[in-house]
Design an enzyme around this catalytic site. Structure first.
Site, PDB file in Angstrom:
ATOM      1  N   GLU A 249       0.840  -1.206   0.000  1.00 17.42           N
ATOM      2  CA  GLU A 249       0.000   0.000   0.000  1.00 17.42           C
ATOM      3  C   GLU A 249       0.866   1.244   0.000  1.00 17.42           C
ATOM      4  O   GLU A 249       1.989   1.218   0.497  1.00 17.42           O
ATOM      5  CB  GLU A 249      -0.852   0.044   1.281  1.00 17.42           C
ATOM      6  CG  GLU A 249      -1.839  -1.079   1.362  1.00 17.42           C
ATOM      7  CD  GLU A 249      -2.652  -1.029   2.655  1.00 17.42           C
ATOM      8  OE1 GLU A 249      -2.575  -0.017   3.387  1.00 17.42           O
ATOM      9  OE2 GLU A 249      -3.347  -2.006   2.920  1.00 17.42           O
ATOM     10  N   LYS A 251       2.360   4.474   1.439  1.00 20.31           N
ATOM     11  CA  LYS A 251       2.580   4.948   2.812  1.00 20.31           C
ATOM     12  C   LYS A 251       2.358   6.459   2.825  1.00 20.31           C
ATOM     13  O   LYS A 251       3.126   7.214   2.232  1.00 20.31           O
ATOM     14  CB  LYS A 251       3.996   4.615   3.290  1.00 20.31           C
ATOM     15  CG  LYS A 251       4.251   5.011   4.749  1.00 20.31           C
ATOM     16  CD  LYS A 251       5.656   4.619   5.189  1.00 20.31           C
ATOM     17  CE  LYS A 251       5.850   4.633   6.695  1.00 20.31           C
ATOM     18  NZ  LYS A 251       5.580   5.893   7.363  1.00 20.31           N
ATOM     19  N   PHE A 340      -7.034   2.221   6.280  1.00 21.89           N
ATOM     20  CA  PHE A 340      -6.309   1.037   5.829  1.00 21.89           C
ATOM     21  C   PHE A 340      -6.556  -0.240   6.640  1.00 21.89           C
ATOM     22  O   PHE A 340      -6.025  -1.284   6.302  1.00 21.89           O
ATOM     23  CB  PHE A 340      -4.803   1.308   5.696  1.00 21.89           C
ATOM     24  CG  PHE A 340      -4.116   1.885   6.906  1.00 21.89           C
ATOM     25  CD1 PHE A 340      -3.915   1.129   8.041  1.00 21.89           C
ATOM     26  CD2 PHE A 340      -3.648   3.194   6.874  1.00 21.89           C
ATOM     27  CE1 PHE A 340      -3.265   1.649   9.138  1.00 21.89           C
ATOM     28  CE2 PHE A 340      -2.999   3.737   7.978  1.00 21.89           C
ATOM     29  CZ  PHE A 340      -2.803   2.959   9.111  1.00 21.89           C
ATOM     30  N   ARG A 417       6.072  -4.231  16.884  1.00 30.62           N
ATOM     31  CA  ARG A 417       6.779  -3.850  15.664  1.00 30.62           C
ATOM     32  C   ARG A 417       7.411  -5.120  15.115  1.00 30.62           C
ATOM     33  O   ARG A 417       8.543  -5.472  15.433  1.00 30.62           O
ATOM     34  CB  ARG A 417       7.853  -2.806  15.990  1.00 30.62           C
ATOM     35  CG  ARG A 417       8.306  -1.995  14.790  1.00 30.62           C
ATOM     36  CD  ARG A 417       9.424  -1.054  15.162  1.00 30.62           C
ATOM     37  NE  ARG A 417       9.018   0.174  15.810  1.00 30.62           N
ATOM     38  CZ  ARG A 417       8.557   1.249  15.178  1.00 30.62           C
ATOM     39  NH1 ARG A 417       8.412   1.243  13.869  1.00 30.62           N
ATOM     40  NH2 ARG A 417       8.228   2.326  15.855  1.00 30.62           N
TER      41      ARG A 417
HETATM   42  P1  ATP Z   1       7.545   6.735  10.284  1.00 29.86           P
HETATM   43  O1  ATP Z   1       8.264   7.797  11.048  1.00 29.86           O
HETATM   44  O2  ATP Z   1       8.382   5.994   9.293  1.00 29.86           O
HETATM   45  O3  ATP Z   1       6.195   7.122   9.793  1.00 29.86           O
HETATM   46  P2  ATP Z   1       6.490   5.697  12.576  1.00 29.86           P
HETATM   47  O4  ATP Z   1       7.447   5.513  13.673  1.00 29.86           O
HETATM   48  O5  ATP Z   1       5.591   6.862  12.617  1.00 29.86           O
HETATM   49  O6  ATP Z   1       7.303   5.614  11.271  1.00 29.86           O
HETATM   50  P3  ATP Z   1       5.948   3.043  11.827  1.00 29.86           P
HETATM   51  O7  ATP Z   1       5.141   2.020  12.507  1.00 29.86           O
HETATM   52  O8  ATP Z   1       7.400   2.827  11.830  1.00 29.86           O
HETATM   53  O9  ATP Z   1       5.575   4.414  12.452  1.00 29.86           O
HETATM   54  O10 ATP Z   1       5.491   3.186  10.319  1.00 29.86           O
HETATM   55  C1  ATP Z   1       4.194   2.928  10.026  1.00 29.86           C
HETATM   56  C2  ATP Z   1       3.401   4.207   9.988  1.00 29.86           C
HETATM   57  O11 ATP Z   1       3.113   4.548   8.658  1.00 29.86           O
HETATM   58  C3  ATP Z   1       2.072   3.994  10.621  1.00 29.86           C
HETATM   59  O12 ATP Z   1       2.132   4.255  11.991  1.00 29.86           O
HETATM   60  C4  ATP Z   1       1.151   4.958   9.903  1.00 29.86           C
HETATM   61  O13 ATP Z   1       1.117   6.171  10.610  1.00 29.86           O
HETATM   62  C5  ATP Z   1       1.856   5.224   8.590  1.00 29.86           C
HETATM   63  N1  ATP Z   1       1.119   4.773   7.398  1.00 29.86           N
HETATM   64  C6  ATP Z   1       0.935   5.505   6.289  1.00 29.86           C
HETATM   65  N2  ATP Z   1       0.258   4.821   5.363  1.00 29.86           N
HETATM   66  C7  ATP Z   1      -0.025   3.605   5.879  1.00 29.86           C
HETATM   67  C8  ATP Z   1      -0.689   2.447   5.377  1.00 29.86           C
HETATM   68  N3  ATP Z   1      -1.209   2.392   4.162  1.00 29.86           N
HETATM   69  N4  ATP Z   1      -0.768   1.369   6.205  1.00 29.86           N
HETATM   70  C9  ATP Z   1      -0.227   1.395   7.443  1.00 29.86           C
HETATM   71  N5  ATP Z   1       0.422   2.462   7.950  1.00 29.86           N
HETATM   72  C10 ATP Z   1       0.537   3.565   7.196  1.00 29.86           C
END
Ligand code: ATP
Length: 557
Positions: A249, A251, A340, A417
């Site tokens: 998907e 991001k 999502f 995670r």
């Molecule tokens: P980052 O700083 O890379 O966004 P993070 O620490 O905020 O990472 P992670 O769990 O590492 O969070 O990365 C996943 C994040 O990406 C999710 O918390 C969500 O906020 C975001 N996201 C964006 N699009 C999607 C999607 N299609 N499906 C799931 N998560 C998504």
């Protein structure tokens, strides 16, 4: 049960650094409470970690260090300046109050000894106070508590108020202790915690109903759960191969939201489980139109778009943090929600495979173009990886961050995670770290903290330092950060200060290296501040486990 009993436990916890011993001490205490005063098991469990409310609760005590020092001063009969001096000298408001209370010449006679329940209830009362003159009313209750407290009790009441208990107990140790005290397998405790986010409840159900009762605990609309998090994918092809096939998907780069409908109520929570529904009235009404009038929990990302293109992540924070003038902001900063996942619809779906949860999402959401969308998705097998590559390129070209690669068969794993959801981004990986200290500059920059000391968390949520960072901020952000940090300074020696861990910075770096200089055993080469993560709290920062695995990964390549 007297509060001194809990204080004795805190002191015993303090006297050892060994996790097994801490677990033993806590398990014995929880058992004792369970046998004598089972109704206080939930508050005692939370108080053992220095908390009054479960993490998802909106309630907070709302007493900053300044106000607390004032209360201590009045309770002991010294000036706030004297309290401040003690805090500076000892570096800890708890130790400072212990010392001051010990010196207190006049012993308060005829006061009834404090019980655990009394301390707990008074702290809850403090959190419940709002509106006019609330600070005075809060201080009044706190002073009442402190004036009945012994020096040791004062030490821990004050530390609880500023949420820094310093006994080295986090959720991991508490979970082990509950498991040991009530003979429940660790995995069952883990799962119940995952679903309810409330260790007080988990302890009470463990004692009363055992494993069977815990297995009945479930997800409930209205009670947010920790979001499932993503690891970094080493490469699209490798990840898809490992999963067998994958759902990829776009991001989106905004803020993660968990949306709950219970009856007529719609609540929006951030990934820190803060309720932000009031700041986003249009999202609440879009949801009312786009989703059925049944109880559900769905997840998505909210971004700001202008002329169909996503714009900087920082704009969304202006919306979320807004307390007034919200209607004007609705027009100025328009939002789009990309859904999502579905965690609950009719029943708990977290054990349902992701592919099915997504089908349910698609069947219940009525797309509202530009307002409520479903994340763009492709299904990929190892033989048609190009489809994922194309999605990545298209997503980047449209201004998004990259792609998510999800295991279609995976359950939803709150707070984990793991390897079931990965992210592949165009930009190199960054770390989210808590600010725990700093050093003032020299000469012209003597009024600014020029370098910040950063920490990650270990598997027991204890902070461990990892680096100093001095670059990356423009003047405006530097000034903003200084403003945020000043009231959080707890101790100063020369140019060096300690800072209450509240602020999270996103840090870019060139390499993770082993180093005895910092408590984590690691340090970062060329760390640079990318921004302030207003949407994260110290509980969300990166973990030692993650740095271990990033370090090992870097050694391999
Ligand atoms: P980052 O700083 O890379 O966004 P993070 O620490 O905020 O990472 P992670 O769990 O590492 O969070 O990365 C996943 C994040 O990406 C999710 O918390 C969500 O906020 C975001 N996201 C964006 N699009 C999607 C999607 N299609 N499906 C799931 N998560 C998504």
């Amino acid at each position: 049960m007297l509060y001194t009993k809990l204080v004795e436990v805190y002191e015993a916890l303090n006297s050892t650094t060994k996790r097994l011993e801490k677990t033993e001490i806590l398990a014995d205490f929880l058992k004792l409470i369970g046998e004598n005063e089972p109704h206080i098991l939930p508050p005692v469990t939370l108080m053992s970690m220095g908390r009054i409310f479960p993490t998802w609760s909106q309630k907070e005590l709302g007493i900053g260090s300044k106000l607390l020092m004032k209360a201590i001063a009045s309770a002991v009969g010294v000036t706030p300046g004297e309290v401040e001096d003690q805090v500076r000298e000892t570096g800890d408001i708890g130790l400072a109050s212990e010392k001051l209370f010990r010196r207190k010449s006049q012993v308060t006679l005829f006061t009834r000894p404090l019980t655990i329940l009394k301390v707990y209830k008074d702290l809850v009362k403090i959190a419940d106070i709002s509106g006019g003159r609330s600070q005075y009313k809060k201080i009044d209750i706190l002073m009442g508590l402190l004036s009945s407290a012994s020096s040791f009790e004062a030490k821990y009441i004050t530390r609880t108020v500023i949420e820094e208990l310093r006994v080295g107990v986090g959720e991991g140790t508490i979970k082990d202790a509950i498991s040991q005290a009530f003979h429940i397998p660790k995995e069952v405790i883990e799962r119940s915690h995952m679903l309810t986010n409330d260790l007080g409840l988990v302890a009470a159900v463990s004692r009363e109903e055992g494993e069977e009762g815990l297995k009945k605990l479930s997800l409930k609309p209205g009670k947010p759960v920790k979001p499932m998090l993503a690891q970094l994918s080493p490469g699209i092809g490798e990840t898809v191969k490992e999963m067998g096939w994958a759902i990829c998907e776009t991001k989106y780069d905004g803020i993660r939201v968990q949306i709950h409908r219970k009856g007529e109520d719609i609540e929006i929570y951030t990934r820190r489980l803060e309720n932000i529904s009031l700041a986003l009235p249009e999202i609440v009404s879009y949801i009312r139109e786009s989703l059925p009038a049944e109880d559900f929990i769905v997840e998505g990302e909210i971004i700001v778009t202008r002329d169909g293109k996503p714009i900087s992540f920082q704009y969304i924070l202006q919306r979320v943090r807004r307390k007034y003038d919200i209607e004007r902001m609705v027009d100025q900063i328009p939002l789009t929600l990309y859904l999502f996942d579905t965690l609950y619809f009719g029943n708990n779906l977290i054990d349902t495979p992701f592919r099915r949860r997504r089908e349910i999402l698609e069947s219940i959401v009525r797309i509202y173009p530009g307002k409520v969308e479903i994340s763009r998705q492709v299904k990929v097998t190892p033989s048609d990886i190009e489809k994922a590559q194309k999605l990545f390129e298209d997503s980047i070209n449209e201004g998004h961050e990259g792609i998510m690669i999800k295991d279609p068969e995976a359950p939803y794993m709150p707070g984990i995670r793991g390897k079931k959801m990965l992210k592949f981004k165009a930009e190199p990986e960054t770390l989210d770290l808590a600010v725990v200290g700093g050093t003032y500059g020299k000469g012209k920059r003597a009024h600014f903290i020029g370098s910040y000391l950063l920490a990650l968390q270990d598997d027991d949520n204890q902070l461990r330092t990892i680096a100093h960072v001095a670059t990356g901020l423009d003047d405006k952000t530097l000034a903003e950060l200084s403003q945020l940090v000043e009231p959080l300074i707890t101790n100063q020696k020369g140019r060096t200060v300690r800072i209450e861990p509240r602020i999270v910075l996103e840090i870019a770096f060139s390499e993770i290296v082993k180093s005895p200089e910092y408590e984590s055993g690691y340090s970062l080469r060329f760390p640079v501040v990318k921004g302030i993560r207003y949407d994260l709290s110290p509980e969300d920062i990166d973990t030692l486990e993650r740095i271990d695995s990033m370090f090992k990964g870097s050694q391999k390549s």
